[in-house]
Design a protein around this motif. Structure first.
Motif, PDB file in Angstrom:
ATOM      1  N   ASP B 414      51.451 -38.835   5.973  1.00  0.00           N
ATOM      2  CA  ASP B 414      52.803 -38.872   6.521  1.00  0.00           C
ATOM      3  C   ASP B 414      53.240 -37.537   7.119  1.00  0.00           C
ATOM      4  OD1 ASP B 414      55.471 -40.329   6.746  1.00  0.00           O
ATOM      5  OD2 ASP B 414      55.999 -38.451   5.759  1.00  0.00           O
ATOM      6  N   ALA B 415      52.938 -36.431   6.420  1.00  0.00           N
ATOM      7  CA  ALA B 415      53.402 -35.124   6.904  1.00  0.00           C
ATOM      8  C   ALA B 415      52.771 -34.796   8.259  1.00  0.00           C
ATOM      9  CB  ALA B 415      53.077 -34.040   5.890  1.00  0.00           C
ATOM     10  N   GLU B 416      51.468 -35.044   8.383  1.00  0.00           N
ATOM     11  CA  GLU B 416      50.793 -34.766   9.662  1.00  0.00           C
ATOM     12  C   GLU B 416      51.309 -35.697  10.762  1.00  0.00           C
ATOM     13  OE1 GLU B 416      48.951 -35.102   6.713  1.00  0.00           O
ATOM     14  OE2 GLU B 416      46.997 -34.159   7.009  1.00  0.00           O
ATOM     15  N   PHE B 417      51.516 -36.965  10.387  1.00  0.00           N
ATOM     16  CA  PHE B 417      51.998 -37.942  11.370  1.00  0.00           C
ATOM     17  C   PHE B 417      53.362 -37.524  11.909  1.00  0.00           C
ATOM     18  CE2 PHE B 417      54.342 -41.826  12.405  1.00  0.00           C
ATOM     19  CZ  PHE B 417      53.505 -42.375  13.366  1.00  0.00           C
ATOM     20  N   LYS B 418      54.227 -37.169  10.976  1.00  0.00           N
ATOM     21  CA  LYS B 418      55.585 -36.762  11.373  1.00  0.00           C
ATOM     22  C   LYS B 418      55.545 -35.482  12.210  1.00  0.00           C
ATOM     23  CE  LYS B 418      58.602 -37.356   8.024  1.00  0.00           C
ATOM     24  NZ  LYS B 418      59.298 -36.938   6.782  1.00  0.00           N
ATOM     25  N   THR B 419      54.735 -34.537  11.781  1.00  0.00           N
ATOM     26  CA  THR B 419      54.636 -33.281  12.533  1.00  0.00           C
ATOM     27  C   THR B 419      54.134 -33.546  13.946  1.00  0.00           C
ATOM     28  OG1 THR B 419      54.221 -32.043  10.511  1.00  0.00           O
ATOM     29  CG2 THR B 419      53.564 -30.983  12.553  1.00  0.00           C
ATOM     30  N   ALA B 420      53.179 -34.469  14.075  1.00  0.00           N
ATOM     31  CA  ALA B 420      52.610 -34.759  15.401  1.00  0.00           C
ATOM     32  C   ALA B 420      53.685 -35.265  16.351  1.00  0.00           C
ATOM     33  CB  ALA B 420      51.475 -35.774  15.267  1.00  0.00           C
ATOM     34  N   TRP B 421      54.468 -36.270  15.923  1.00  0.00           N
ATOM     35  CA  TRP B 421      55.450 -36.799  16.881  1.00  0.00           C
ATOM     36  C   TRP B 421      56.646 -35.868  17.071  1.00  0.00           C
ATOM     37  CZ3 TRP B 421      60.427 -37.850  15.491  1.00  0.00           C
ATOM     38  CH2 TRP B 421      60.720 -38.325  14.213  1.00  0.00           C
ATOM     39  N   GLN B 422      57.019 -35.163  16.007  1.00  0.00           N
ATOM     40  CA  GLN B 422      58.146 -34.237  16.178  1.00  0.00           C
ATOM     41  C   GLN B 422      57.762 -33.058  17.078  1.00  0.00           C
ATOM     42  OE1 GLN B 422      59.556 -33.265  12.237  1.00  0.00           O
ATOM     43  NE2 GLN B 422      60.667 -35.191  12.045  1.00  0.00           N
ATOM     44  N   ASP B 423      56.548 -32.557  16.903  1.00  0.00           N
ATOM     45  CA  ASP B 423      56.086 -31.475  17.785  1.00  0.00           C
ATOM     46  C   ASP B 423      56.057 -31.943  19.238  1.00  0.00           C
ATOM     47  OD1 ASP B 423      55.843 -29.763  15.693  1.00  0.00           O
ATOM     48  OD2 ASP B 423      53.654 -29.657  15.693  1.00  0.00           O
ATOM     49  N   ALA B 424      55.640 -33.192  19.425  1.00  0.00           N
ATOM     50  CA  ALA B 424      55.584 -33.732  20.791  1.00  0.00           C
ATOM     51  C   ALA B 424      56.978 -33.755  21.413  1.00  0.00           C
ATOM     52  CB  ALA B 424      54.986 -35.141  20.772  1.00  0.00           C
ATOM     53  N   VAL B 425      57.928 -34.262  20.659  1.00  0.00           N
ATOM     54  CA  VAL B 425      59.305 -34.310  21.172  1.00  0.00           C
ATOM     55  C   VAL B 425      59.800 -32.893  21.464  1.00  0.00           C
ATOM     56  CG1 VAL B 425      61.680 -34.991  20.670  1.00  0.00           C
ATOM     57  CG2 VAL B 425      59.796 -36.443  19.915  1.00  0.00           C
ATOM     58  N   ASN B 426      59.489 -31.976  20.571  1.00  0.00           N
ATOM     59  CA  ASN B 426      59.950 -30.597  20.765  1.00  0.00           C
ATOM     60  C   ASN B 426      59.311 -29.952  21.996  1.00  0.00           C
ATOM     61  OD1 ASN B 426      61.843 -30.216  18.654  1.00  0.00           O
ATOM     62  ND2 ASN B 426      60.171 -30.204  17.180  1.00  0.00           N
ATOM     63  N   ARG B 427      58.041 -30.272  22.238  1.00  0.00           N
ATOM     64  CA  ARG B 427      57.405 -29.710  23.443  1.00  0.00           C
ATOM     65  C   ARG B 427      58.103 -30.215  24.703  1.00  0.00           C
ATOM     66  NH1 ARG B 427      52.687 -30.715  20.393  1.00  0.00           N
ATOM     67  NH2 ARG B 427      52.282 -32.661  21.512  1.00  0.00           N
ATOM     68  N   VAL B 428      58.536 -31.468  24.665  1.00  0.00           N
ATOM     69  CA  VAL B 428      59.264 -32.015  25.821  1.00  0.00           C
ATOM     70  C   VAL B 428      60.644 -31.350  25.920  1.00  0.00           C
ATOM     71  CG1 VAL B 428      60.214 -34.102  26.863  1.00  0.00           C
ATOM     72  CG2 VAL B 428      58.028 -34.205  25.655  1.00  0.00           C
ATOM     73  N   LEU B 429      61.311 -31.253  24.797  1.00  0.00           N
ATOM     74  CA  LEU B 429      62.654 -30.644  24.803  1.00  0.00           C
ATOM     75  C   LEU B 429      62.599 -29.186  25.258  1.00  0.00           C
ATOM     76  CD1 LEU B 429      64.076 -32.037  21.422  1.00  0.00           C
ATOM     77  CD2 LEU B 429      64.670 -32.785  23.728  1.00  0.00           C
TER      78      LEU B 429
END
Lengths: 297, 460
Positions: B414-429
């Motif tokens: 879960d932690a890696e999964f969450k980090t993956a999508w949150q990092d992706a959103v942050n890279r876009v932001l």
């Protein structure tokens, strides 16, 4: 007599020796072992040979974190050193007030790094932060320090200057020990302030400068708390910024968030090797620039 | 090789061997061998880790649980949020707490590593009525077909908006509840105000990165498959959801400006964004209604559920759960403690206490979402009309959202999964990547982590 002195010496240093063995040497050796395993704290370590080291070579985030950290080191260490030297030189001329200023400069060093991280977000807020308001007052539209990847590291570098006081105190002590006769002789030879500083002060405190340089370099390679608090910490659980992903932060994530202790141990050893190599280079280069009183070459 | 070198090598080898010997784990958790019986007299100690519970809702239920355990059980607490490292180290060293209180999204990770045990026999033996729990809450604590946690609390999102700003712009809450993304985009442009290059009013805050799962679901997509094995982060519908939510910020000058303005607000105080008229609307967790009601009861608010594109209410559920660590020395007491903390009667007593306290303060009781559907129903009966349609509407919308929740299933990474999508959103932001590229990268990272974690689990 000599044997009893030796025994007494060991007795006196034994608290440190025991502390070193238990809290430093053992964990270091332990991570060396763990770096060769797959270990998640709960289950038995599973020996995987050099797999963790192979993985980190292919991990793009390791490259990103190393790059971020290297850039931060290159930006922060010289800036820190120059500012510290400048302030120490000023304090050295402050006369009776120097005690007050020395304390005033050192006090921020006592601020917990977590507080510094939070302070960073307040001071560097793009809309209402003090930094941009000051810039705005002179007609400069300040950048988005806390979100624009280009400005995240400069913001962090500026924030590390908050704790420059420790280095100032060390350099000031070194400045105070430069013999007055050298300045007198230089003045007789017609040297002004700048030439006295460059040809007398800097060489005479080069040992202290080198110490500050080395210590700050190692510290910068291990940068964690301020950047983690500002960009990855609990008060900011979902927003993060790749530009602030320092090596120690990635190591922490792998170890304590993803529970990849074996991989994190391998990361720690890579950092150790990098810091050791950089320090060795610094020592090698320093031989040409650093002057130690009483040194015989 | 000199003698000294040989000695050094031997010392190092010995140390590493010792280190290896010390690094013994305690994984592969099986069900506790205890026999669970609701009428059994219990004894011993019960250490609770991760539970703060200082408010009346926590204290009343804690008192109920202690009463049910009897005087033979000594209850102690390791207070504060759960420190994962502290918990796992305690389990690994064979000295775990008897019961642990964790976020529901941590359960899959703990279960897959054998840090907590399945609760099938506890549930059956103590007679815990799992049918009372809301399915999304139960799904979050069910891993590989077994329930590993007893859920409690439900956090949901509702649309919260400034009525005055909406009406000045000729809008209603229907324009910002998410049922039409075109309407939200248009409303955002109407509501947002800038002056001198600075944002003065945030039109709509799509609350990225945290609410990507909500926007994706609103568009008909889940971030992960129902069995928790396949990441679906670059599903075209997820990409479209991210484009929409990021576009909201771009229309206001970029995320940097919105975030800087948002960060400078007095979020929990009288000067909050709604009270000061600097935020049009946003989806937000229901607890913020209590904050607004406390600090700015006269703020011109209007509420609705968040809605999917089909117009139906929608909320992304999260919450907590009770779990029994492997090696718990008093699993019977832990099981009964979890049962009593989450049963309907305890929730009702806790809610009655809150009603009493709120009345004393002259404030509104806005309900309580327990994760237990029967308890929710009973507690809702305690909610009385306040005479203020705004806050009554907030309560009504909260309960409507509570009936329309979804969750992400438990998974071992879960932690890696969450980090993956949150990092992706942050890279876009942060302007580093486009949505599609960011989510493609996140998909790879997340799937790699899931594959590795499930492979480890399959070996057991």
């Amino acid at each position: 007599m000599r044997r009893s002195e030796t025994r007494a010496a060991w007795l006196f240093i034994s608290p440190w020796v025991v502390g070193f063995l238990v809290f430093t040497a053992y964990p270091v050796l332990y991570t060396a072992y763990l770096s060769l395993t797959d270990y998640d704290v709960i289950n038995d370590p599973h020996f995987v040979g050099l797999e963790n080291f192979r993985t980190l070579m292919d991990d793009p985030k390791v490259a990103l974190a190393l790059r971020n950290t290297a850039v931060f080191v290159v930006m922060s260490v010289p800036t820190h050193l120059l500012i510290a030297l400048f302030l120490a030189l000023l304090l050295n001329r402050a006369g009776r007030a120097s005690g007050f200023f020395r304390t005033a400069f050192f006090l921020p060093k006592m601020t917990p790094p977590v507080a510094v991280g939070i302070l960073l977000l307040l001071l560097f807020n793009g809309q209402s932060g003090l930094i941009n308001r000051v810039l705005g007052s002179v007609g400069i539209d300040g950048p988005a320090w806390t979100t624009d990847p280009t400005w995240v590291k400069p913001g962090l570098v500026m924030m590390t200057l908050w704790t420059v006081g420790g280095s100032v105190v060390i350099l000031l002590a070194a400045l105070r020990s430069v013999p007055q006769e050298l300045y007198d002789a230089a003045r007789v030879d017609g040297a002004g302030w700048w030439r006295q500083t460059w040809h007398v002060t800097v060489p005479m405190i080069s040992g202290a400068l080198f110490f500050v340089f080395i210590v700050n370099t190692i510290h910068a390679f291990q940068s964690f708390t301020e950047a983690y608090t500002a960009y990855f910490g609990s008060g900011n659980t979902t927003y993060s910024n790749d530009a602030a992903l320092f090596y120690a932060i990635y190591l922490f994530q792998q170890a304590f968030q993803f529970l990849h202790m074996g991989y994190a141990s391998a990361l720690a050893w890579l950092l150790f090797v990098v810091i050791m190599l950089v320090t060795l280079v610094q020592f090698r280069v320093s031989k040409r620039f650093v002057f130690y009183e009483g040194e015989q070459r | 090789m000199t003698l000294r070198r040989v000695s050094s090598l031997a010392a190092v080898t010995l140390s590493v061997t010792l280190a290896a010997a010390c690094a013994k784990g305690t994984g592969n958790a099986a069900e506790p061998q205890s026999s669970f019986n609701p009428s059994a007299t219990l004894s011993g100690s019960l250490q609770v880790m991760g539970f703060g519970g200082d408010d009346e809702i926590g204290q009343v239920r804690l008192a109920e649980a202690k009463k049910a355990l009897g005087s033979g059980v000594k209850v102690s607490q390791v207070k504060g949020d759960l420190d994962i490292q502290q918990f796992l180290s305690a389990v690994a060293s064979g000295q775990p707490p008897e019961i642990v209180y964790a976020n529901r999204d941590q359960i899959g990770t703990f279960a897959s590593r054998g840090a907590i045990v399945p609760l099938d026999s506890c549930i059956k033996g103590e007679g815990i009525d799992t049918s009372a729990f809301r399915n999304p809450a139960l799904d979050q604590v069910t891993f590989a077909g077994h329930v590993y946690g007893i859920p409690e609390f439900n956090v949901v999102q509702i649309t919260q908006a400034n009525k005055d700003l909406l009406s000045q712009a000729g809008l209603t809450v229907d324009d910002v509840n998410g049922s039409s993304w075109d309407k939200v985009t248009a409303a955002n442009k109407k509501l947002a105000k800038t002056s001198g290059g600075k944002l003065k009013v945030i039109g709509f805050d799509s609350k990225l990165p945290e609410f990507l799962p909500l926007w994706a679901k609103a568009n008909g997509a889940d971030l992960i498959s129902a069995d928790g094995k396949k990441a679906q982060l670059n599903d075209p519908k997820v990409v479209e959801a991210l484009q929409f939510a990021v576009g909201i910020y771009e229309d206001q000058g970029g995320f940097s400006k919105v975030k800087a303005f948002r960060d400078s607000a007095d979020f929990f105080g009288k000067g909050n964004q709604f009270a000061t008229g600097v935020l049009g609307a946003m989806p937000m967790e229901q607890w913020y209604v209590n904050v607004l009601n406390d600090v700015s009861p006269n703020a011109p608010m209007v509420f609705d559920t968040v809605r999917g594109k089909d117009g139906k209410p929608l909320a992304f559920a999260s919450g907590s759960a009770w779990a029994i660590p492997k090696g718990s020395k008093n699993a019977q007491a832990a099981c009964r403690f979890a049962k009593v903390m989450t049963q309907t009667e305890s929730w009702v007593k806790a809610a009655q206490k809150r009603v009493e306290l709120r009345q004393k303060e002259g404030k509104v009781f806005t309900g309580l979402l327990t994760g237990n559907a029967k308890a929710d129903e009973e507690v809702r009966k305690l909610v009385k009309p306040s005479g203020n349609p705004t806050w009554d509407s907030a309560v009504e919308k909260t309960y409507a959202a509570n009936d329309a929740t979804f969750s992400l299933p438990a998974n071992p990474a879960d932690a890696e999964f969450k980090t993956a999508w949150q990092d992706a959103v942050n890279r876009v932001l942060n302007g580093q990547q486009e949505p599609k590229a960011a989510l493609d990268q996140a998909q790879q990272e997340a799937q790699k982590a899931l594959d590795a974690a499930w492979a480890e689990w399959d070996k057991k």
